[in-house]
Design a protein around this motif. Structure first.
Motif, PDB file in Angstrom:
ATOM      1  N   GLN A 181       0.860  -1.189   0.000  1.00  0.00           N
ATOM      2  CA  GLN A 181       0.000   0.000   0.000  1.00  0.00           C
ATOM      3  C   GLN A 181       0.887   1.226   0.000  1.00  0.00           C
ATOM      4  OE1 GLN A 181      -3.275  -0.053   2.844  1.00  0.00           O
ATOM      5  NE2 GLN A 181      -3.604  -2.172   2.321  1.00  0.00           N
ATOM      6  N   CYS A 182       1.432   1.590   1.157  1.00  0.00           N
ATOM      7  CA  CYS A 182       2.324   2.752   1.150  1.00  0.00           C
ATOM      8  C   CYS A 182       3.662   2.403   0.546  1.00  0.00           C
ATOM      9  CB  CYS A 182       2.483   3.318   2.549  1.00  0.00           C
ATOM     10  SG  CYS A 182       3.616   2.392   3.603  1.00  0.00           S
ATOM     11  N   GLY A 183       4.100   1.158   0.715  1.00  0.00           N
ATOM     12  CA  GLY A 183       5.336   0.712   0.085  1.00  0.00           C
ATOM     13  C   GLY A 183       6.598   0.916   0.904  1.00  0.00           C
ATOM     14  N   ILE A 184       6.508   1.461   2.102  1.00  0.00           N
ATOM     15  CA  ILE A 184       7.739   1.713   2.868  1.00  0.00           C
ATOM     16  C   ILE A 184       8.348   0.405   3.357  1.00  0.00           C
ATOM     17  CG2 ILE A 184       6.645   2.008   5.167  1.00  0.00           C
ATOM     18  CD1 ILE A 184       9.326   4.401   3.992  1.00  0.00           C
ATOM     19  N   CYS A 185       7.503  -0.590   3.608  1.00  0.00           N
ATOM     20  CA  CYS A 185       8.003  -1.868   4.123  1.00  0.00           C
ATOM     21  C   CYS A 185       8.451  -2.793   3.001  1.00  0.00           C
ATOM     22  CB  CYS A 185       6.910  -2.570   4.923  1.00  0.00           C
ATOM     23  SG  CYS A 185       5.519  -3.099   3.881  1.00  0.00           S
ATOM     24  N   CYS A 217       4.568  -4.646   8.634  1.00  0.00           N
ATOM     25  CA  CYS A 217       3.794  -3.865   7.674  1.00  0.00           C
ATOM     26  C   CYS A 217       2.567  -3.389   8.420  1.00  0.00           C
ATOM     27  CB  CYS A 217       3.374  -4.710   6.479  1.00  0.00           C
ATOM     28  SG  CYS A 217       2.264  -3.790   5.381  1.00  0.00           S
ATOM     29  N   ARG A 218       2.316  -2.111   8.396  1.00  0.00           N
ATOM     30  CA  ARG A 218       1.161  -1.593   9.116  1.00  0.00           C
ATOM     31  C   ARG A 218      -0.036  -1.384   8.187  1.00  0.00           C
ATOM     32  NH1 ARG A 218      -0.659  -1.831  14.339  1.00  0.00           N
ATOM     33  NH2 ARG A 218      -1.045   0.220  15.253  1.00  0.00           N
ATOM     34  N   CYS A 219       0.192  -1.475   6.869  1.00  0.00           N
ATOM     35  CA  CYS A 219      -0.892  -1.135   5.937  1.00  0.00           C
ATOM     36  C   CYS A 219      -1.718  -2.330   5.494  1.00  0.00           C
ATOM     37  CB  CYS A 219      -0.328  -0.488   4.680  1.00  0.00           C
ATOM     38  SG  CYS A 219       0.553   1.050   4.943  1.00  0.00           S
ATOM     39  N   THR A 220      -1.066  -3.451   5.217  1.00  0.00           N
ATOM     40  CA  THR A 220      -1.743  -4.483   4.423  1.00  0.00           C
ATOM     41  C   THR A 220      -2.417  -5.575   5.238  1.00  0.00           C
ATOM     42  OG1 THR A 220       0.215  -5.880   4.368  1.00  0.00           O
ATOM     43  CG2 THR A 220      -0.009  -4.278   2.591  1.00  0.00           C
ATOM     44  N   ILE A 262       5.100   2.796   9.538  1.00  0.00           N
ATOM     45  CA  ILE A 262       6.473   2.300   9.609  1.00  0.00           C
ATOM     46  C   ILE A 262       7.484   3.409   9.282  1.00  0.00           C
ATOM     47  CG2 ILE A 262       8.061   0.509   8.747  1.00  0.00           C
ATOM     48  CD1 ILE A 262       5.635  -0.536  10.383  1.00  0.00           C
TER      49      ILE A 262
HETATM   50  S1  FES Z   1       2.661  -1.184   2.792  1.00  0.00           S
HETATM   51 FE1  FES Z   1       2.760   0.393   4.278  1.00  0.00          FE
HETATM   52  S2  FES Z   1       3.868  -0.548   5.856  1.00  0.00           S
HETATM   53 FE2  FES Z   1       3.617  -2.134   4.458  1.00  0.00          FE
END
Ligand code: FES
Ligand code: FES
Lengths: 158, 750
Positions: A100-104, A136-139, B208
């Motif tokens: 989602q956000c892609g940071i992880c 991962c906090r998003c998925t 994160i």
């Molecule tokens: S996609 Fe956002 S923390 Fe994994």
């Protein structure tokens, strides 16, 4: 302050850089080498977003002092695609919407690569435990696990 | 996937292509907040209060300034005194939360900041700033803060919403009240009445990516700012306010954002970075460490909530009484208002009183967190609804169906609901095989539901047609979880060209019209509507160019699948590409802007089903199966709708089972790391099954409702109700950690 001279093979290239003794490999990669693919989510080894391969082992770059990398072979997410072709994990993450956000994502890709390199046919549980050091906090992890399963299938069929 | 209305044959909307920004994110190229480096850039470090509540007696920066490599040291005195300038109270709070003036109000409150050539030099200098404090007594919870004689955070805080206004200041910033009908009568009609009290702890959004900002200020008062946020226009506005300059002086470019969940709608580092850059005359980067993120950003409120509800033996709810107190942290502004509006909004209850208090205490100022305020209230209410169903021996879905808000129901917070899809989410759960899956020993099943308003607000979009017939879609809404894809899908549908021919762009504050934050589940709804409007203007323009080319009236030309067609087929069609090539001869470049404010918000509902297994020896609860059904209105981008649903659920599972802020008696946070503040990891969880319900929002061109938030509302009660089903204990405190569950099991067998 004196700086230490480090040589390492990074993403296939002989690379040299200068670093202070207390600098983490993560900061050295990001600030000195200019590879910002590995991310700092915590700096304490708890999130896995800085995961890189050092001599084929997945490692939190935030926990390694840069001078320890002298002579090592390092692969970061920037080195995962070879000659323009995405690694099956990268392709499956894209197709399976595993970010989602892609940071992880860089950290997950490296940890998953380390897993599939040693176990090309992991069970769901094995994947979940192999990736338990990556937050991962998003998925909610669902699509990440599925993407790794799919990539494993593709790698096996190749 | 449950579809409640026939799919009207869209070509792109509802498909699952690869997201436009995906490649950069799987190859490490995407630039997040901390990834930017500018020539000559300095590194900054913030100095934070070690005390929960203290007067700042003095600050001596001279030793820090003399340290090697140090180029600037700033304190509160380097910023305009907004209080003295008669500014709005909310702005003063933003400014003093960014950097304290006379008093620190929580451990982690910023007192000073430094910039130096290297990170290490900045860290050393930060330690050398000498601050003398006079420590004050503190309050950490709503109970402490509301107690008689409690130490006050703000001397002038007179509770709002109370008539007549109290004479004495307190830590209660405001009171809210919603009431209807006659409580006594309602409880009198009930065959079962359940009354419970609940407590929840502050929890962090847990993105994160730590906050990061890079500022490059010029000597003419202008500045460039790069930051990872949920809204760079919002960052511009707040930063300008704190610095006392015009927003037009600051250009903000949105970095990719590594998660926010509401926590990146507010500023922390941005004005500090700009001021340091001004003082040093060089670019400055500020990045938080994880422990700073925990100590000084987010979280959402800890709460105490009392709920009493009654229902007749056929399950009809007759009355509800809800009392709640929400921690705001150091400044007024907990989400108790939204909590009060959402608490019983799922149900049509004739008699109710909902009363809430916004309470300040010596913890970090709370920030929005996914459906702010609603999850805690839902934990309390949905647990009580479960207990009512058990007492009355009614199926948990059926009791909810018997009282569910539908089109025309007067919502507990005022307006009548338009078409909504709550019932459809309940039915989707009931019809799913998980609902009848057999349970083993120590396993249990819980149901819970949730409501969230969703937001509209302001958005702007520009659509440019490129010379080869492709399109660039420009918005100012940071893409936090795939919104570029939904913009591109809607634009492809409107323009009739392939999704791959569309490049969605998130532009800086000087390149596109104003956009409110990426929050409130609003981007696909509102920014999406702006994109649709702009595309329709472009299509209008393309039709008129075709009409001109053919020398016919505009109404002779229709736009079908990416080409202008003469209604009688009298002319060969002109594709978008043909018209783009000719644009120089038909009026110049083809582009259109659209801006709008909040059209037709569509409320979101979610119903969830959780199966757990509780180990009665250890109290450990494991989620073994999970199903979430949510009304998306229309799932423009089903992959990312599911992603929002799954992500919200898993944050809720963390909130239910593990996550909490722990403070010692001095008000110092004891667990500011991902090791001790444990968010769910992959091995804790099963797959999260999704049922997307589509009851189109009649007020949106594609029926979108917004999907980001409501998914986090039901999980805590779903887990709690499942635990109750498994081991027959009613959990009323979050998190439902092993020790608490074990205690409850032991107490019950005593
Ligand atoms: S996609 Fe956002 S923390 Fe994994
Ligand atoms: S940054 Fe290395 S584990 Fe989190």
């Amino acid at each position: 302050m004196s700086r230490t001279h480090i040589s390492a093979v990074i993403n296939g290239d002989e690379t040299e850089f200068l670093t202070e003794d207390g600098t983490s490999l993560l900061n050295a990669l990001r600030d000195e080498v200019g590879l910002t693919g590995a991310k700092e989510g915590c700096g304490t080894g708890d999130c896995g977003s800085c995961s890189v391969l050092i001599d084929d082992r997945v490692t939190c770059a935030c926990l390694v002092f840069a001078p320890e990398a002298d002579g090592a072979t390092i692969v970061t997410v920037e080195g995962l695609a070879t000659s323009g072709e995405l690694h099956p994990l990268q392709q499956c993450f894209l197709e399976g919407a595993a970010l989602q956000c892609g940071i992880c994502t860089p950290g997950f890709l490296m940890a998953a690569k380390a897993l599939l390199d040693r176990n090309p046919d992991p069970t769901e549980t094995e994947i979940r435990y192999a990736l338990a050091g990556n937050l991962c906090r998003c998925t909610g992890y669902d699509k990440i696990i599925r993407a790794v399963q799919e990539a494993a299938r593709e790698i096996r069929e190749k | 996937m449950a579809i409640t209305e026939e799919n009207p044959g869209y070509k792109w909307v509802g498909t699952r292509p690869i997201r436009p920004d995906g490649l950069e994110k799987v190859t490490g190229k995407a630039r997040f907040g901390a990834d930017l480096a500018l020539p000559g850039m300095l590194h900054g470090k913030v100095v934070r209060s070690p005390h929960a509540h203290a007067e700042i007696v003095s600050i001596d920066t001279s030793a820090a300034e003399a340290m090697p490599g140090v180029k600037a040291v700033i304190t509160g005195a380097d910023f305009p005194d907004l209080a003295a300038n008669g500014a709005h109270a909310g702005d003063i709070d933003v400014a003093t939360n960014t950097i304290a003036r006379d008093k620190v109000l929580y451990e982690g409150h910023v007192v000073a900041a430094v910039a130096a050539i290297t990170r290490e030099q900045a860290e050393a200098a930060a330690k050398a700033v000498e601050i003398t404090y006079e420590v004050l007594p503190h309050v950490l919870t709503v109970d402490e803060a509301m107690a008689d004689g409690a130490p006050l955070l703000h001397d002038g805080m007179i509770t709002k919403g109370v008539d007549p206004a109290p004479e004495d200041p307190s830590n209660i910033a405001s009171k809210i009240l919603h009431e209807r009908g006659d409580l006594d009568q309602g409880f009198g009609e009930a065959d079962s009445v359940v009354e419970r009290e609940f407590t929840t702890k502050p929890v962090h959004q847990g993105y994160i990516e730590p906050h990061a900002a890079v500022a490059d200020a010029n000597s003419d008062g202008r500045a460039n700012l790069w930051c990872s946020s949920q809204g760079h226009f919002q960052m511009r506005a707040y930063t300008a306010t704190v610095l006392g300059v015009s927003p037009g002086n600051i250009k903000v470019t949105a970095a990719e954002i590594g998660g926010g969940f509401g926590g990146k709608t507010v500023i922390y580092l941005e004005p500090l970075a700009v001021r340091l850059s001004q003082r040093a005359g060089r670019p400055v980067k500020l990045v938080m460490d994880r422990d700073e993120v925990f100590r000084a950003t987010g979280p959402t409120s800890g709460t105490r909530i009392k709920v009493k509800m009654g229902a007749t033996k056929d399950g009809k709810m007759t009355a509800a009484e809800v009392w709640m107190a929400y921690e705001a942290g150091a400044y007024a502004g907990s989400p108790v208002g939204a909590a009060g509006m959402t608490a019983i909004a799922c149900y049509d209850i004739p008699n109710f009183v909902v009363e809430g208090y916004d309470v300040v205490c010596n913890k970090p100022r709370v920030a929005a967190y996914r459906a702010p305020g609603a999850p805690m209230a839902a934990f309390a209410v949905e647990s009580v609804v479960d207990e009512l169903a058990r007492n009355l021996e009614i199926d948990p879905i059926d009791i909810r169906l018997a009282n569910a808000a539908v089109e025309g129901t007067q919502a507990s917070y005022g307006p009548k609901f338009p078409r909504i899809g709550f019932v459809e989410t309940l039915e989707a759960i009931k019809d799913h095989p998980n609902y009848s899956e057999e349970l083993g020993p120590n396993q249990g099943r819980g149901v819970s539901a949730g409501f969230w308003f969703n937001a509209g607000m302001m958005s702007s979009a520009t659509v440019h047609i490129n010379e080869n017939g492709t399109a660039t879609v420009v918005t100012g809404s940071p893409d936090i979880g795939g919104s570029r894809q939904s913009m591109a899908l809607m634009a492809a549908e409107e323009l009739g060209i392939p999704y791959e021919s569309i490049k969605p762009v998130v532009a800086d504050t000087e390149t596109v019209g104003f956009n409110d934050v990426t929050g409130g589940s609003r981007v696909t709804l509102a920014t999406g509507a702006a994109v649709v409007d702009a595309c329709r203007l472009v299509v209008e323009d393309l039709r008129s160019r075709a009409a001109k080319t053919w020398d016919v009236e505009l109404d002779q030309v229709e736009w079908v699948e990416g080409q202008a067609q003469h209604i009688d087929g009298a002319q060969p069609p002109l594709s978008l590409g043909d018209l783009a090539k000719k644009s120089g001869r038909t009026g110049g470049p083809i582009s259109a802007n659209a801006s709008l404010n909040s059209r037709g918000v569509g409320a979101g509902f979610s119903t969830q089903l959780c199966d757990v297994e509780v180990d009665p020896e250890t109290g450990v609860t494991r989620v073994i199966r999970y199903l979430t059904a949510q009304d998306a209105g229309r799932a423009i981008s089903p992959d990312y709708v599911e992603g929002q649903m799954q992500g919200g659920v898993v944050q809720g599972i963390g909130w239910a089972l593990n996550e909490e802020y722990i403070h010692d008696t001095d008000g110092v946070m004891e667990n500011p790391s991902f090791l001790d503040y444990r968010i769910p990891v992959a091995s804790d969880l099963p797959m999260i099954d999704c049922s997307i319900v589509e009851v189109p929002n009649p007020a949106h061109p594609y029926g979108v409702r917004g999907v980001g938030e409501v998914g986090i509302v039901p999980p805590m009660a779903a887990v709690g109700n499942a635990i109750n089903d498994a081991v027959d204990v009613r959990m009323t405190e979050l998190p439902m950690s092993p020790i608490k569950v074990l205690e409850a099991i032991t107490d019950q067998s005593d």
